[in-house]
Design a protein around this motif. Structure first.
Motif, PDB file in Angstrom:
ATOM      1  N   GLN A 454      45.175  42.445  42.528  1.00 31.89           N
ATOM      2  CA  GLN A 454      44.698  41.412  43.450  1.00 31.89           C
ATOM      3  C   GLN A 454      43.183  41.487  43.601  1.00 31.89           C
ATOM      4  OE1 GLN A 454      46.829  40.973  47.198  1.00 31.89           O
ATOM      5  NE2 GLN A 454      44.897  40.744  48.301  1.00 31.89           N
ATOM      6  N   ALA A 455      42.642  42.700  43.718  1.00 33.36           N
ATOM      7  CA  ALA A 455      41.191  42.842  43.872  1.00 33.36           C
ATOM      8  C   ALA A 455      40.462  42.316  42.642  1.00 33.36           C
ATOM      9  CB  ALA A 455      40.838  44.312  44.112  1.00 33.36           C
ATOM     10  N   ARG A 456      40.985  42.581  41.466  1.00 35.03           N
ATOM     11  CA  ARG A 456      40.332  42.102  40.248  1.00 35.03           C
ATOM     12  C   ARG A 456      40.458  40.583  40.120  1.00 35.03           C
ATOM     13  NH1 ARG A 456      41.110  44.673  34.795  1.00 35.03           N
ATOM     14  NH2 ARG A 456      39.048  43.711  34.624  1.00 35.03           N
ATOM     15  N   THR A 457      41.553  40.023  40.612  1.00 37.27           N
ATOM     16  CA  THR A 457      41.685  38.567  40.603  1.00 37.27           C
ATOM     17  C   THR A 457      40.685  37.930  41.554  1.00 37.27           C
ATOM     18  OG1 THR A 457      44.045  38.821  40.098  1.00 37.27           O
ATOM     19  CG2 THR A 457      43.324  36.667  40.881  1.00 37.27           C
ATOM     20  N   GLU A 458      40.474  38.553  42.714  1.00 36.63           N
ATOM     21  CA  GLU A 458      39.445  38.061  43.628  1.00 36.63           C
ATOM     22  C   GLU A 458      38.063  38.144  42.987  1.00 36.63           C
ATOM     23  OE1 GLU A 458      40.066  38.993  48.017  1.00 36.63           O
ATOM     24  OE2 GLU A 458      41.271  40.565  47.068  1.00 36.63           O
ATOM     25  N   ALA A 459      37.823  39.220  42.250  1.00 33.14           N
ATOM     26  CA  ALA A 459      36.534  39.341  41.564  1.00 33.14           C
ATOM     27  C   ALA A 459      36.381  38.251  40.507  1.00 33.14           C
ATOM     28  CB  ALA A 459      36.411  40.724  40.922  1.00 33.14           C
ATOM     29  N   ALA A 460      37.468  37.904  39.826  1.00 36.49           N
ATOM     30  CA  ALA A 460      37.409  36.811  38.847  1.00 36.49           C
ATOM     31  C   ALA A 460      37.100  35.493  39.536  1.00 36.49           C
ATOM     32  CB  ALA A 460      38.724  36.731  38.082  1.00 36.49           C
ATOM     33  N   ALA A 461      37.713  35.271  40.711  1.00 36.20           N
ATOM     34  CA  ALA A 461      37.399  34.051  41.468  1.00 36.20           C
ATOM     35  C   ALA A 461      35.931  34.038  41.883  1.00 36.20           C
ATOM     36  CB  ALA A 461      38.313  33.955  42.688  1.00 36.20           C
ATOM     37  N   ASP A 462      35.389  35.207  42.243  1.00 34.15           N
ATOM     38  CA  ASP A 462      33.969  35.279  42.594  1.00 34.15           C
ATOM     39  C   ASP A 462      33.098  34.904  41.403  1.00 34.15           C
ATOM     40  OD1 ASP A 462      34.504  36.008  45.163  1.00 34.15           O
ATOM     41  OD2 ASP A 462      34.140  38.149  44.866  1.00 34.15           O
ATOM     42  N   ARG A 463      33.456  35.379  40.213  1.00 35.89           N
ATOM     43  CA  ARG A 463      32.646  35.069  39.037  1.00 35.89           C
ATOM     44  C   ARG A 463      32.669  33.570  38.741  1.00 35.89           C
ATOM     45  NH1 ARG A 463      35.242  39.669  37.149  1.00 35.89           N
ATOM     46  NH2 ARG A 463      36.676  38.427  35.893  1.00 35.89           N
ATOM     47  N   VAL A 464      33.849  32.964  38.841  1.00 33.55           N
ATOM     48  CA  VAL A 464      33.934  31.519  38.596  1.00 33.55           C
ATOM     49  C   VAL A 464      33.124  30.768  39.648  1.00 33.55           C
ATOM     50  CG1 VAL A 464      35.497  29.546  38.446  1.00 33.55           C
ATOM     51  CG2 VAL A 464      36.168  31.739  37.468  1.00 33.55           C
ATOM     52  N   ARG A 465      33.264  31.166  40.914  1.00 35.50           N
ATOM     53  CA  ARG A 465      32.510  30.502  41.969  1.00 35.50           C
ATOM     54  C   ARG A 465      31.013  30.647  41.758  1.00 35.50           C
ATOM     55  NH1 ARG A 465      32.674  33.865  46.782  1.00 35.50           N
ATOM     56  NH2 ARG A 465      30.946  34.802  45.613  1.00 35.50           N
ATOM     57  N   ASP A 466      30.560  31.860  41.418  1.00 28.29           N
ATOM     58  CA  ASP A 466      29.136  32.067  41.182  1.00 28.29           C
ATOM     59  C   ASP A 466      28.648  31.233  40.005  1.00 28.29           C
ATOM     60  OD1 ASP A 466      29.112  33.845  43.274  1.00 28.29           O
ATOM     61  OD2 ASP A 466      29.249  35.636  42.008  1.00 28.29           O
ATOM     62  N   SER A 467      29.475  31.144  38.968  1.00 28.92           N
ATOM     63  CA  SER A 467      29.082  30.347  37.813  1.00 28.92           C
ATOM     64  C   SER A 467      28.946  28.873  38.183  1.00 28.92           C
ATOM     65  CB  SER A 467      30.106  30.517  36.689  1.00 28.92           C
ATOM     66  OG  SER A 467      29.795  29.701  35.582  1.00 28.92           O
ATOM     67  N   LEU A 468      29.927  28.348  38.948  1.00 27.15           N
ATOM     68  CA  LEU A 468      29.844  26.948  39.367  1.00 27.15           C
ATOM     69  C   LEU A 468      28.670  26.725  40.320  1.00 27.15           C
ATOM     70  CD1 LEU A 468      33.627  26.123  39.911  1.00 27.15           C
ATOM     71  CD2 LEU A 468      32.187  25.518  37.964  1.00 27.15           C
ATOM     72  N   ASP A 469      28.446  27.671  41.230  1.00 24.19           N
ATOM     73  CA  ASP A 469      27.307  27.541  42.140  1.00 24.19           C
ATOM     74  C   ASP A 469      25.993  27.520  41.366  1.00 24.19           C
ATOM     75  OD1 ASP A 469      29.121  27.552  44.159  1.00 24.19           O
ATOM     76  OD2 ASP A 469      28.611  29.536  44.944  1.00 24.19           O
ATOM     77  N   GLN A 470      25.899  28.374  40.354  1.00 28.47           N
ATOM     78  CA  GLN A 470      24.671  28.404  39.558  1.00 28.47           C
ATOM     79  C   GLN A 470      24.485  27.108  38.793  1.00 28.47           C
ATOM     80  OE1 GLN A 470      22.397  30.909  39.698  1.00 28.47           O
ATOM     81  NE2 GLN A 470      21.092  29.551  38.490  1.00 28.47           N
ATOM     82  N   ARG A 471      25.587  26.565  38.261  1.00 33.66           N
ATOM     83  CA  ARG A 471      25.472  25.282  37.550  1.00 33.66           C
ATOM     84  C   ARG A 471      25.017  24.179  38.504  1.00 33.66           C
ATOM     85  NH1 ARG A 471      26.448  28.792  34.793  1.00 33.66           N
ATOM     86  NH2 ARG A 471      24.174  28.713  34.861  1.00 33.66           N
ATOM     87  N   TYR A 472      25.540  24.217  39.729  1.00 31.41           N
ATOM     88  CA  TYR A 472      25.124  23.216  40.717  1.00 31.41           C
ATOM     89  C   TYR A 472      23.651  23.392  41.089  1.00 31.41           C
ATOM     90  CZ  TYR A 472      24.422  21.140  45.310  1.00 31.41           C
ATOM     91  OH  TYR A 472      23.913  20.440  46.358  1.00 31.41           O
TER      92      TYR A 472
END
Length: 815
Positions: A454-472
């Motif tokens: 679960q912790a690693r899945t949350e970290a994966a969600a963080d990476r996707v969110r950070d990537s989308l935030d950076q693209r924005y």
């Protein structure tokens, strides 16, 4: 002649290999004792540290790139002052604690803002020169009370912007080089805090360690669940229990000793406290290959959490010894059966055939009484048929019997013995493969391993969110540079942005009606035609082969037309789905999917079809469980999926996490879902299961391989040889027997061929020496010129008798 191959090597190999498998079974199952800390927990902690290091690396790279982009985009004129330039540069994007503009020739501060930039011990002139015009890597400054990261960028100046005597004189600077050789630019230095690594999982702490093993920053999971990843800090988290004080230094030493060719991470065990023990993971922030903005920082991420000690569990030594002893008995039984039914009879047939061959040879010393001793006839299968044929041929050679057709076959053949042996070996192997020591995932997987997924899945969600935030963020910066009026200038800006940000597959501007008025890159995938309000992240199609996720930002109305009488236009940037697929990919995380609010797949680290459903409906329910209440982002959840139609077809550990609680992607209700095969976890129960299956597979493979070898080199030649021997004993003298193999069967074939040749020779002598009965004695001719008329029939009869192909006529005397 020595025998090559034959019946003995396959039987001996079968016995030796089965005994070896028995020894392997006893050793591997005997080692299946429970571990105080499961290897799966250590591996997961190392991967958690690697995920955190990847996040730190991405944050540093993004910040460094943002500073460079701001410097590249800022246009300096001959009237621009350093203070005005610095004010404009710092306000671009996120606010920084401190910044300064320096003269790269001697490091003189031309302007500064915010907190003082700590440049003590940093040779900015050497930094600028060593980069050779390329990007300048960030530097870590940890001498003060709070460590800082320094980001560098060059601000290009027009000709004549530096109006100072040093430039006009072309004099020598402090480096001893000509000032004319220095790049005509200012050096922007931005000071930022050292980002604390993100952390997930109850009781886990994460620390950032320098190359000397000193803790620079620490976070605790309970204090960063709602704060932005990478900025929440807890100074108390830098403190470790006395028993674990050596972990940071050990992690730094391990990271420094690791090769730069690959990503360096690992795990360590800390002190035991009561019924738990500290499990630590470490990972180097430097990228694989030793190149990049974080390569020279010397940072290491250290994670730690207490893990409950696992009970000793079942001791499988007894079951391993029982399985090994059973296989030994089966090996001895199979070897005995094959020896009695094949090896010994075939060796006796080999000796008997050789004796008959000597008995019919022309060597007077070799004949003796070889044909007088009966041939021992085996009692089973093809050897019995061959032995009976040899005995019949021996009696025919002595004139004691006549050829007669073989009797009808009765009883099982030799092939049945091989099948029986295969069944015996399979009866031991198949239960080990499918029944014995099966692990139940519901009880075998510890709770901390499920929590780590679960912790690693949350970290994966963080990476996707950070990537989308950076693209924005990148797109919003580009949108501010567009005018909405000059198409050529806007196209130049878009082309430059697309070349700088490869994560976009297409950039385009739409008007108030939703029509595309400017585009660069690939053909847009959008099927939803609309002009959104505001800015953020969205999907622009709901079908097709490729999901299209786009960032969009409003172009300020003031730049569209004088007075702002036109509606503002919107800049869209379609994100390459492969970039998101790579963001989801992390070692040992299993299959990971990014889903929309309807749980349809938008991106994945495995093959998928656009907008397909998740492979298992239980994953849908798990993703739905992350929504705590209507309208809320919810929280992560995890579970063990029993064996069924899971993505791997087997039991799995699955987890789901909401994508974002804040930022441009917060209102999308997207989820990140992961599933990892339970059997891939390094747990004692699964290791015992795999060892048991390995023993069964080895036993079955050895048995089938050796018995197939025996069937090919012994059983099949015996079946063919038995038919030839019976035909020869039945009177077939025309078929020549050719030895094919240099083994027992070949030896028997040679003996039969010698016997056949002797029988043919005997039959010819009998036909030649036979005299017809009842013929009158020939009389003297009355005249030399006229032969007697009575002699012609006699000669003709004699010739006919002597050329009879099968010997004397019935009733003729036996030679």
């Amino acid at each position: 002649m020595p025998l090559l191959g034959g019946v003995r090597p396959p039987i001996a190999a079968l016995l030796a290999l089965l005994l070896a498998v028995a020894a392997i079974t006893a050793l591997t199952l005997g080692l299946g004792h429970g571990q105080a800390v499961q290897q799966a927990s250590r591996d997961a902690e190392a991967q958690v540290a690697a995920d955190a290091a990847d996040s730190v690396r991405s944050a540093v790279d993004a910040q460094a790139q943002q500073v460079r982009d701001a410097a590249d985009a800022y246009a300096v004129t001959s009237r621009t002052t350093p203070a005005a330039a610095l004010k404009s540069l710092v306000t671009v994007g996120k606010s920084e604690p401190g910044a300064a503009l320096l003269d790269p020739r001697d490091g003189t501060r031309l302007a500064s803002t915010g907190e003082a930039v700590p440049l003590t011990g940093v040779d900015v002139v050497a930094q600028d020169e060593q980069s050779a015009g390329g990007p300048i890597a960030p530097r870590l400054v940890s001498g003060g009370a709070t460590p800082r990261l320094l980001y560098f960028a060059r601000v290009t100046l027009p000709a004549g912007a530096l109006n100072d005597p040093g430039n006009q004189d072309q004099g020598q600077d402090t480096t001893g080089q000509s000032a004319a050789k220095n790049p005509h630019h200012w050096l922007l230095v931005v000071s930022g805090p050292v980002s604390a690594p993100p952390v997930h999982g109850d009781g886990r702490t994460v620390r950032l360690v320098d190359r000397d093993g000193q803790v620079l920053m620490g976070t605790a999971a309970a204090q960063t669940t709602t704060a932005p990843a990478g900025f929440a800090t807890d100074t108390s988290a830098t403190d470790l229990p006395d028993a674990d004080r050596a972990l940071p230094e050990a992690a730094a030493n391990a990271a420094n000793a690791a090769p730069h060719a690959s990503e360096a991470f690992g795990s360590m065990l800390g002190a035991t406290q009561g019924s738990s023990r500290t499990v630590a993971g470490w990972a180097s922030v430097a990228p694989a290959g030793g190149k990049g903005d974080t390569a020279q920082l010397g940072l290491t991420v250290l994670t730690a959490r207490p893990v409950p000690l696992t009970p000793a569990g079942a001791d499988h030594t007894g079951s391993g010894l029982i399985a090994a002893g059973t296989l030994v008995l089966i090996a001895l039984l199979v070897t005995g059966v094959l020896t009695v039914t094949m090896q010994r009879p075939l060796l006796r047939l080999h000796l008997s055939a050789a004796r008959l061959g000597r008995g019919v040879s022309d060597d007077p010393e070799a004949t003796g009484d070889e044909l007088l001793r009966p041939v021992p006839v085996p009692a089973f299968g093809e050897p019995a048929r061959i032995g009976g044929a040899l005995e019949s041929l021996r009696r025919q050679l002595l004139g004691e019997a006549e050829p007669r057709p073989p009797a009808a076959r009765r009883g099982p053949a030799t092939r049945a013995v091989v099948v029986l042996c295969v069944v015996l070996v399979a009866a031991w192997s198949l239960p080990l493969l499918f029944l014995v020591n099966r692990a139940d995932p519901r009880t075998a997987i510890p709770a901390d391993v499920i929590a780590d997924q679960q912790a690693r899945t949350e970290a994966a969600a963080d990476r996707v969110r950070d990537s989308l935030d950076q693209r924005y963020t990148d797109l919003a910066s580009v949108a501010r540079q567009l005018s909405g009026r000059d198409g050529d200038a806007d196209a130049t800006v878009l082309r430059h942005a697309l070349s700088q940000h490869s994560q976009y597959r297409s950039l385009y501007v739409i008007d108030s009606a939703g029509a595309i008025v400017q585009r660069v890159g690939q053909t847009p995938l959008r099927t939803i035609v609309h002009t959104p309000t505001g800015s953020g992240i969205t999907t622009v199609n709901t079908s097709g082969r490729i999901p299209s996720i786009a960032a969009y930002a409003q172009i300020p109305a003031a730049k569209n037309a004088p007075g702002g009488d036109r509606a503002p236009v919107v800049l869209f940037g379609e994100i390459d789905v492969h970039a998101l697929d790579g963001t989801l990919s992390r070692p040992a995380l299993g299959s990971v999917w990014l889903t929309d609010q309807r749980y349809k797949v938008l991106a994945a680290n495995v093959g998928f079809t656009a907008f397909q459903a998740l492979p298992d409906s239980r994953l849908d329910r798990l993703a739905a469980g992350t929504q705590a209440a209507v309208g809320t982002a919810g929280s992560a959840t995890s579970a063990v999926l029993d064996k069924g139609p899971a993505p791997t077809g087997d039991s799995a550990v699955a987890a789901a996490a909401p994508l974002a609680t804040t930022g441009p992607a917060a209102g999308l209700s997207w989820r990140v879902v992961s599933s990892k095969p339970a059997a891939s976890l390094k747990l004692t129960a699964f290791q015992v299961q795999w060892n048991t299956m390995l023993a069964g597979l080895l036993g079955l493979s050895v048995g089938v391989a050796c018995l197939a070898w025996l069937h090919i080199v012994v059983v099949r030649p015996l079946r063919a040889l038995a038919g030839l021997a019976e035909r020869l004993a039945g009177g077939d003298r025309r078929t020549v027997l050719y030895p094919v193999n240099h083994d027992e069967a070949g030896s028997v074939t040679r003996g039969l061929e010698l016997v056949r040749q002797a029988l043919v020779a005997r039959d010819r002598r009998s036909a030649r020496d036979a005299v017809p009965t009842g013929s009158p004695a020939p009389s003297a001719p009355s005249s030399p010129s006229a032969p007697s008329s009575s002699s012609a029939p006699s000669s003709s009869s004699t010739a006919d008798h002597s050329t009879h192909p099968t010997g004397p006529r019935p009733g003729a005397p036996r030679a």
